[in-house]
Scaffold this motif. Structure first.
Motif, PDB file in Angstrom:
ATOM      1  N   ALA A  57      11.272   6.789 -27.723  1.00  0.00           N
ATOM      2  CA  ALA A  57      10.372   5.786 -27.153  1.00  0.00           C
ATOM      3  C   ALA A  57      10.824   5.405 -25.749  1.00  0.00           C
ATOM      4  CB  ALA A  57      10.346   4.544 -28.046  1.00  0.00           C
ATOM      5  N   GLN A  58      12.126   5.289 -25.566  1.00  0.00           N
ATOM      6  CA  GLN A  58      12.660   4.958 -24.248  1.00  0.00           C
ATOM      7  C   GLN A  58      12.360   6.070 -23.241  1.00  0.00           C
ATOM      8  OE1 GLN A  58      16.887   4.257 -24.185  1.00  0.00           O
ATOM      9  NE2 GLN A  58      16.982   4.061 -21.981  1.00  0.00           N
ATOM     10  N   PHE A  59      12.561   7.313 -23.658  1.00  0.00           N
ATOM     11  CA  PHE A  59      12.282   8.455 -22.783  1.00  0.00           C
ATOM     12  C   PHE A  59      10.810   8.487 -22.373  1.00  0.00           C
ATOM     13  CE2 PHE A  59      10.631  12.786 -22.458  1.00  0.00           C
ATOM     14  CZ  PHE A  59      11.384  13.281 -21.414  1.00  0.00           C
ATOM     15  N   LEU A  60       9.910   8.300 -23.337  1.00  0.00           N
ATOM     16  CA  LEU A  60       8.481   8.355 -23.037  1.00  0.00           C
ATOM     17  C   LEU A  60       8.065   7.185 -22.149  1.00  0.00           C
ATOM     18  CD1 LEU A  60       7.098   9.406 -26.545  1.00  0.00           C
ATOM     19  CD2 LEU A  60       7.410  10.851 -24.521  1.00  0.00           C
ATOM     20  N   ARG A  61       8.676   6.024 -22.383  1.00  0.00           N
ATOM     21  CA  ARG A  61       8.359   4.844 -21.569  1.00  0.00           C
ATOM     22  C   ARG A  61       8.829   5.046 -20.130  1.00  0.00           C
ATOM     23  NH1 ARG A  61      10.364   1.614 -24.839  1.00  0.00           N
ATOM     24  NH2 ARG A  61      12.447   1.407 -23.941  1.00  0.00           N
ATOM     25  N   GLU A  62      10.012   5.605 -19.968  1.00  0.00           N
ATOM     26  CA  GLU A  62      10.566   5.810 -18.631  1.00  0.00           C
ATOM     27  C   GLU A  62       9.854   6.925 -17.865  1.00  0.00           C
ATOM     28  OE1 GLU A  62      14.640   6.587 -19.439  1.00  0.00           O
ATOM     29  OE2 GLU A  62      15.185   4.463 -19.693  1.00  0.00           O
ATOM     30  N   ASN A  63       9.187   7.814 -18.603  1.00  0.00           N
ATOM     31  CA  ASN A  63       8.528   8.958 -17.968  1.00  0.00           C
ATOM     32  C   ASN A  63       7.025   8.935 -18.189  1.00  0.00           C
ATOM     33  OD1 ASN A  63      10.866  10.862 -17.008  1.00  0.00           O
ATOM     34  ND2 ASN A  63      11.479  10.135 -19.039  1.00  0.00           N
ATOM     35  N   ASN A  64       6.489   7.726 -18.242  1.00  0.00           N
ATOM     36  CA  ASN A  64       5.066   7.549 -18.511  1.00  0.00           C
ATOM     37  C   ASN A  64       4.172   8.282 -17.509  1.00  0.00           C
ATOM     38  OD1 ASN A  64       2.449   5.611 -17.973  1.00  0.00           O
ATOM     39  ND2 ASN A  64       2.978   5.797 -20.153  1.00  0.00           N
ATOM     40  N   LYS A  65       4.631   8.453 -16.268  1.00  0.00           N
ATOM     41  CA  LYS A  65       3.810   9.115 -15.256  1.00  0.00           C
ATOM     42  C   LYS A  65       3.597  10.596 -15.548  1.00  0.00           C
ATOM     43  CE  LYS A  65       7.559  10.138 -11.971  1.00  0.00           C
ATOM     44  NZ  LYS A  65       8.029   9.955 -10.577  1.00  0.00           N
ATOM     45  N   TYR A  66       4.406  11.151 -16.463  1.00  0.00           N
ATOM     46  CA  TYR A  66       4.250  12.558 -16.840  1.00  0.00           C
ATOM     47  C   TYR A  66       3.444  12.721 -18.130  1.00  0.00           C
ATOM     48  CZ  TYR A  66       7.685  13.421 -13.227  1.00  0.00           C
ATOM     49  OH  TYR A  66       8.341  13.473 -12.024  1.00  0.00           O
ATOM     50  N   LEU A  67       2.875  11.624 -18.612  1.00  0.00           N
ATOM     51  CA  LEU A  67       1.997  11.652 -19.774  1.00  0.00           C
ATOM     52  C   LEU A  67       0.568  11.383 -19.328  1.00  0.00           C
ATOM     53  CD1 LEU A  67       4.199   9.526 -22.207  1.00  0.00           C
ATOM     54  CD2 LEU A  67       3.994  12.019 -22.177  1.00  0.00           C
ATOM     55  N   ARG A  68      -0.393  11.862 -20.089  1.00  0.00           N
ATOM     56  CA  ARG A  68      -1.789  11.604 -19.767  1.00  0.00           C
ATOM     57  C   ARG A  68      -2.287  10.383 -20.522  1.00  0.00           C
ATOM     58  NH1 ARG A  68      -4.222  16.217 -17.315  1.00  0.00           N
ATOM     59  NH2 ARG A  68      -6.040  14.880 -17.041  1.00  0.00           N
ATOM     60  N   ASN A  69      -3.221   9.680 -19.916  1.00  0.00           N
ATOM     61  CA  ASN A  69      -3.861   8.536 -20.541  1.00  0.00           C
ATOM     62  C   ASN A  69      -5.008   9.027 -21.413  1.00  0.00           C
ATOM     63  OD1 ASN A  69      -5.619   6.238 -20.980  1.00  0.00           O
ATOM     64  ND2 ASN A  69      -4.410   5.174 -19.428  1.00  0.00           N
ATOM     65  N   SER A  70      -5.096   8.519 -22.628  1.00  0.00           N
ATOM     66  CA  SER A  70      -6.127   9.011 -23.554  1.00  0.00           C
ATOM     67  C   SER A  70      -7.536   8.734 -23.064  1.00  0.00           C
ATOM     68  CB  SER A  70      -5.940   8.371 -24.929  1.00  0.00           C
ATOM     69  OG  SER A  70      -6.151   6.972 -24.870  1.00  0.00           O
TER      70      SER A  70
END
Length: 362
Positions: A9-22
């Motif tokens: 969860a920490q990794f995904l939160r810190e790298n949110n810019k590399y995830l797509r918004n649904s």
């Protein structure tokens, strides 16, 4: 959604810019956002990592310092097939409700069963049909199909006039063995027991097996995924416990996720890590702990990598299980995956000229 001390969860939160918004309208088109996942597959039984039929374990040659070393290899299609089956198992533990399936039905998707008003979903990997088709059991709209790819035809979607290939957003490197083929593989003779009887008769056959303790280093990359889609892939990968031909008898393995990296480009390959390990061990059958320690040592040189495996722990203590809970799966079905399916349907309608003038996206 996740505990504060959860490293994923920490990794995904810190790298949110590399995830797509649904909610992004253009999610079908890649923005090159990547989550790299480096993992180890530890043989704990006598698995059969081959392509099809009876034969040798897949083998590839690697040149290290001018010396060619042959190593057993798990090919990408085998990892993808096992990942899909494990993902479908996870999804079946929380079948979408009537309202959710009705929304997919309204989009035009066909493979939804209605039994006295109770709708149900199933998606499965099937052998080719008599007409020569493949993947005839895939539904074309579930999270597994939308993440790992499928073929959408008029058998899956009413509005499809032809076949459309939905590309996988998970791509793979081969998983290379870190032990030479001659030390990693042994030929064993088996008795072929007849179905329904307890005797073997005179039927014997030989097959090549990977010996216990051999470690394979693999890598996959998750492209343009939302947080929940990423968690589903990681959960599926980390919970694989059997692989290969005859996995019910031979295929016990442990998958350990070594590290994660978020970027707009790929930074490492399984080939790089394998060469580093073999240079240090000379391809000998060393302990799995030594291979994990060397692999982590290599990944630590890439500063952006988040290391998950503990190089000081024994293999049976590397319990890196990444879970996605039922509430998250419900949200994935109802939001992330549904919005992606809307984009697919709208794109197909546009390509085929079936989009109504003045219509707005849902």
């Amino acid at each position: 959604m996740s505990q504060v001390n959860d490293p994923i969860a920490q990794f995904l939160r810190e790298n949110n810019k590399y995830l797509r918004n649904s909610d992004e309208a253009d999610r079908l088109f890649s923005k090159g956002r990547k989550i790299e996942v480096v993992y180890a597959v530890v043989s704990k039984g006598i698995p059969l990592f081959r392509t099809e039929g009876v034969g040798d374990v897949n083998v590839l040659d690697i040149n290290i310092g001018g010396k060619v070393i042959s190593v057993p290899t798990i090919l990408p299609e085998k990892m993808q097939a096992k990942l899909r089956r494990r993902m479908l198992e996870i999804l079946r533990n929380n079948n979408p409700d009537n309202n959710t399936l009705t929304k997919y039905e309204q989009l035009g998707f066909i493979k939804i069963t209605d039994n006295n008003g109770i709708k149900s979903w199933n998606c499965y990997v099937a052998p080719p049909g008599s007409e020569g088709g493949t993947d005839i059991g895939l539904c074309g709209y579930c999270p597994s199909c939308n993440i790992l790819g499928s073929i959408i035809t008029r058998n899956e979607l009413k509005t499809a006039g032809t076949a459309y290939g939905l590309k996988s957003r998970v791509v793979h490197d081969p998983a290379f063995g870190t032990t030479t083929y001659k030390d990693a593989v042994v030929e064993l003779t088996h008795n072929k027991v007849g179905d329904g009887v307890s005797y073997t008769g005179m039927s014997l056959f030989q097959e090549s097996h990977v010996v216990p303790g051999v470690v394979f280093i693999g890598k996959l990359v998750i492209y343009d995924a939302t947080e929940l889609e990423t968690k589903l892939v990681l959960s599926s990968l980390s919970s694989i416990s059997r692989m290969g031909g005859g996995e019910t008898k031979y295929g016990s393995v442990q998958v350990i996720i070594l590290g994660l990296n978020a970027s707009d480009r790929e930074t490492v390959s399984s080939y790089d890590i394998t060469r580093y390990v073999i240079q240090k061990t000379e391809g000998k059958l060393v302990s799995p702990e030594d291979v994990i320690k060397l692999s982590v040592e290599y990944l630590k040189n890439i500063k952006s990598f988040k290391i998950l495996a503990d190089p000081n722990k024994k293999i049976d203590e590397q319990n890196i299980q990444i879970n996605i809970n039922n509430n998250e799966i419900t949200t994935l079905w109802a939001k992330d995956n549904y919005n992606y399916s809307i984009a697919i349907v709208n794109y197909i309608k546009k390509v085929e000229g079936k989009e109504k003038k003045g219509s707005q996206k849902k």
